[in-house]
Scaffold this motif. Structure first.
Motif, PDB file in Angstrom:
ATOM      1  N   ASN A  68      -4.189 -20.072   6.686  1.00  0.00           N
ATOM      2  CA  ASN A  68      -5.478 -19.904   6.020  1.00  0.00           C
ATOM      3  C   ASN A  68      -5.502 -20.774   4.779  1.00  0.00           C
ATOM      4  N   VAL A  69      -6.596 -21.504   4.607  1.00  0.00           N
ATOM      5  CA  VAL A  69      -6.709 -22.457   3.509  1.00  0.00           C
ATOM      6  C   VAL A  69      -7.925 -22.123   2.653  1.00  0.00           C
ATOM      7  N   ARG A  70      -7.691 -22.099   1.346  1.00  0.00           N
ATOM      8  CA  ARG A  70      -8.781 -21.937   0.395  1.00  0.00           C
ATOM      9  C   ARG A  70      -8.863 -23.232  -0.411  1.00  0.00           C
ATOM     10  N   LEU A  71     -10.058 -23.794  -0.486  1.00  0.00           N
ATOM     11  CA  LEU A  71     -10.261 -25.011  -1.265  1.00  0.00           C
ATOM     12  C   LEU A  71     -10.663 -24.646  -2.688  1.00  0.00           C
ATOM     13  N   LYS A  72     -10.398 -25.543  -3.624  1.00  0.00           N
ATOM     14  CA  LYS A  72     -10.781 -25.318  -5.021  1.00  0.00           C
ATOM     15  C   LYS A  72     -12.290 -25.359  -5.192  1.00  0.00           C
ATOM     16  N   GLU A  73     -12.931 -26.117  -4.320  1.00  0.00           N
ATOM     17  CA  GLU A  73     -14.381 -26.346  -4.421  1.00  0.00           C
ATOM     18  C   GLU A  73     -14.945 -26.371  -3.008  1.00  0.00           C
ATOM     19  N   GLN A  74     -16.194 -25.942  -2.846  1.00  0.00           N
ATOM     20  CA  GLN A  74     -16.774 -25.883  -1.507  1.00  0.00           C
ATOM     21  C   GLN A  74     -18.010 -26.783  -1.348  1.00  0.00           C
ATOM     22  N   SER A  75     -18.063 -27.884  -2.052  1.00  0.00           N
ATOM     23  CA  SER A  75     -19.189 -28.792  -1.878  1.00  0.00           C
ATOM     24  C   SER A  75     -19.096 -29.443  -0.500  1.00  0.00           C
ATOM     25  N   ALA A 110       4.436 -26.333  15.768  1.00  0.00           N
ATOM     26  CA  ALA A 110       5.537 -27.158  15.267  1.00  0.00           C
ATOM     27  C   ALA A 110       6.802 -26.905  16.075  1.00  0.00           C
ATOM     28  N   LYS A 111       7.724 -27.843  15.963  1.00  0.00           N
ATOM     29  CA  LYS A 111       8.996 -27.747  16.686  1.00  0.00           C
ATOM     30  C   LYS A 111       9.798 -26.536  16.198  1.00  0.00           C
ATOM     31  N   ASP A 112       9.872 -26.378  14.885  1.00  0.00           N
ATOM     32  CA  ASP A 112      10.650 -25.287  14.300  1.00  0.00           C
ATOM     33  C   ASP A 112      10.131 -25.029  12.889  1.00  0.00           C
ATOM     34  N   ILE A 113      10.743 -24.077  12.203  1.00  0.00           N
ATOM     35  CA  ILE A 113      10.276 -23.703  10.869  1.00  0.00           C
ATOM     36  C   ILE A 113      10.443 -24.853   9.876  1.00  0.00           C
ATOM     37  N   ASN A 114      11.490 -25.651  10.028  1.00  0.00           N
ATOM     38  CA  ASN A 114      11.676 -26.803   9.135  1.00  0.00           C
ATOM     39  C   ASN A 114      10.573 -27.838   9.326  1.00  0.00           C
ATOM     40  N   SER A 115      10.186 -28.059  10.573  1.00  0.00           N
ATOM     41  CA  SER A 115       9.087 -28.997  10.850  1.00  0.00           C
ATOM     42  C   SER A 115       7.786 -28.489  10.255  1.00  0.00           C
ATOM     43  N   TYR A 116       7.553 -27.187  10.354  1.00  0.00           N
ATOM     44  CA  TYR A 116       6.332 -26.622   9.764  1.00  0.00           C
ATOM     45  C   TYR A 116       6.375 -26.759   8.245  1.00  0.00           C
ATOM     46  N   ASN A 117       7.526 -26.484   7.647  1.00  0.00           N
ATOM     47  CA  ASN A 117       7.661 -26.627   6.203  1.00  0.00           C
ATOM     48  C   ASN A 117       7.391 -28.071   5.780  1.00  0.00           C
ATOM     49  N   ASP A 118       7.934 -29.031   6.519  1.00  0.00           N
ATOM     50  CA  ASP A 118       7.668 -30.443   6.223  1.00  0.00           C
ATOM     51  C   ASP A 118       6.177 -30.740   6.302  1.00  0.00           C
ATOM     52  N   PHE A 119       5.514 -30.157   7.292  1.00  0.00           N
ATOM     53  CA  PHE A 119       4.077 -30.370   7.450  1.00  0.00           C
ATOM     54  C   PHE A 119       3.304 -29.821   6.248  1.00  0.00           C
ATOM     55  N   THR A 120       3.660 -28.621   5.805  1.00  0.00           N
ATOM     56  CA  THR A 120       2.947 -28.048   4.662  1.00  0.00           C
ATOM     57  C   THR A 120       3.194 -28.857   3.392  1.00  0.00           C
ATOM     58  N   VAL A 121       4.439 -29.275   3.191  1.00  0.00           N
ATOM     59  CA  VAL A 121       4.793 -30.019   1.976  1.00  0.00           C
ATOM     60  C   VAL A 121       4.187 -31.421   1.979  1.00  0.00           C
ATOM     61  N   ASN A 122       4.262 -32.094   3.120  1.00  0.00           N
ATOM     62  CA  ASN A 122       3.848 -33.497   3.176  1.00  0.00           C
ATOM     63  C   ASN A 122       2.397 -33.718   3.573  1.00  0.00           C
ATOM     64  N   VAL A 123       1.768 -32.731   4.178  1.00  0.00           N
ATOM     65  CA  VAL A 123       0.385 -32.906   4.622  1.00  0.00           C
ATOM     66  C   VAL A 123      -0.551 -31.957   3.873  1.00  0.00           C
ATOM     67  N   ILE A 124      -0.424 -30.680   4.136  1.00  0.00           N
ATOM     68  CA  ILE A 124      -1.388 -29.726   3.589  1.00  0.00           C
ATOM     69  C   ILE A 124      -1.440 -29.779   2.068  1.00  0.00           C
ATOM     70  N   SER A 125      -0.290 -29.726   1.432  1.00  0.00           N
ATOM     71  CA  SER A 125      -0.288 -29.690  -0.033  1.00  0.00           C
ATOM     72  C   SER A 125      -0.741 -31.007  -0.657  1.00  0.00           C
ATOM     73  N   ASN A 126      -0.833 -32.074   0.120  1.00  0.00           N
ATOM     74  CA  ASN A 126      -1.278 -33.360  -0.409  1.00  0.00           C
ATOM     75  C   ASN A 126      -2.744 -33.671  -0.131  1.00  0.00           C
ATOM     76  N   ILE A 127      -3.451 -32.769   0.556  1.00  0.00           N
ATOM     77  CA  ILE A 127      -4.882 -32.975   0.779  1.00  0.00           C
ATOM     78  C   ILE A 127      -5.617 -32.590  -0.502  1.00  0.00           C
ATOM     79  N   PRO A 128      -6.525 -33.445  -0.953  1.00  0.00           N
ATOM     80  CA  PRO A 128      -7.246 -33.142  -2.200  1.00  0.00           C
ATOM     81  C   PRO A 128      -8.009 -31.817  -2.114  1.00  0.00           C
ATOM     82  N   ASN A 129      -8.064 -31.119  -3.228  1.00  0.00           N
ATOM     83  CA  ASN A 129      -8.830 -29.881  -3.419  1.00  0.00           C
ATOM     84  C   ASN A 129      -8.274 -28.667  -2.684  1.00  0.00           C
ATOM     85  N   ILE A 130      -7.014 -28.705  -2.258  1.00  0.00           N
ATOM     86  CA  ILE A 130      -6.398 -27.506  -1.696  1.00  0.00           C
ATOM     87  C   ILE A 130      -6.136 -26.560  -2.866  1.00  0.00           C
TER      88      ILE A 130
END
Length: 153
Positions: A68-75, A110-130
């Motif tokens: 579940n993702v909440r954005l800082k802004e909803q424009s 994801a392949k495993d929990i480490n792959s999911y963690n990499d995805f959150t760190v490298n993708v989700i957390s780097n999308i603007p306004n998360i």
């Protein structure tokens, strides 16, 4: 859409590899009208496409996560930017816009929990306004279906 069309849809949802001949035998019509009905259902967009359903675990994809993702802004611009960014990633199977506490729910494989963690760190957390994200890891899929209930009445 009449009963025969609904029967066709029900059969195709169960096994889309059946031939028109096999479908026609099951619904009690000859080949040509069954074929024409299927083509019409495709043309109308009722049948969007035919796909093969794969066993993710046999492909080494062992983790299913609902994030579940909440954005800082909803424009509109922020929402469109998030959607454009997240859609680019094959790990994300579904993106659902929500009302309520979160703005989106993502189904991530994801392949495993480490792959999911990499995805959150490298993708989700780097999308603007998360603003925030919350992960729920699936322990066991009790029911998994792609079939819609079709009233054959």
């Amino acid at each position: 859409m009449d009963l025969k069309d609904k029967m066709i849809l029900s059969i195709i949802q169960e096994d889309s590899t059946l031939s028109v001949k096999e479908i026609s035998e099951r619904i009690g019509l000859t080949f040509t009208p069954t074929y024409e009905r299927i083509k019409q259902l495709e043309k109308q967009g009722v049948i969007e496409k035919y796909v093969g359903l794969l066993n993710r675990e046999k492909l080494g994809l062992n983790i299913v996560v609902y994030c579940n993702v909440r954005l800082k802004e909803q424009s509109k611009k922020v929402l469109e930017t998030f959607e454009k960014n997240i859609m680019q990633h094959d790990e994300v199977q579904e993106i659902i816009s929500l009302s309520g506490e979160y703005d989106y729910m993502l189904k991530i494989i994801a392949k495993d929990i480490n792959s999911y963690n990499d995805f959150t760190v490298n993708v989700i957390s780097n999308i603007p306004n998360i603003g925030q994200y919350h992960s729920s890891i699936v322990l066991h899929e009790v029911k998994k279906s792609t079939k819609f209930k079709i009233d054959l009445a």
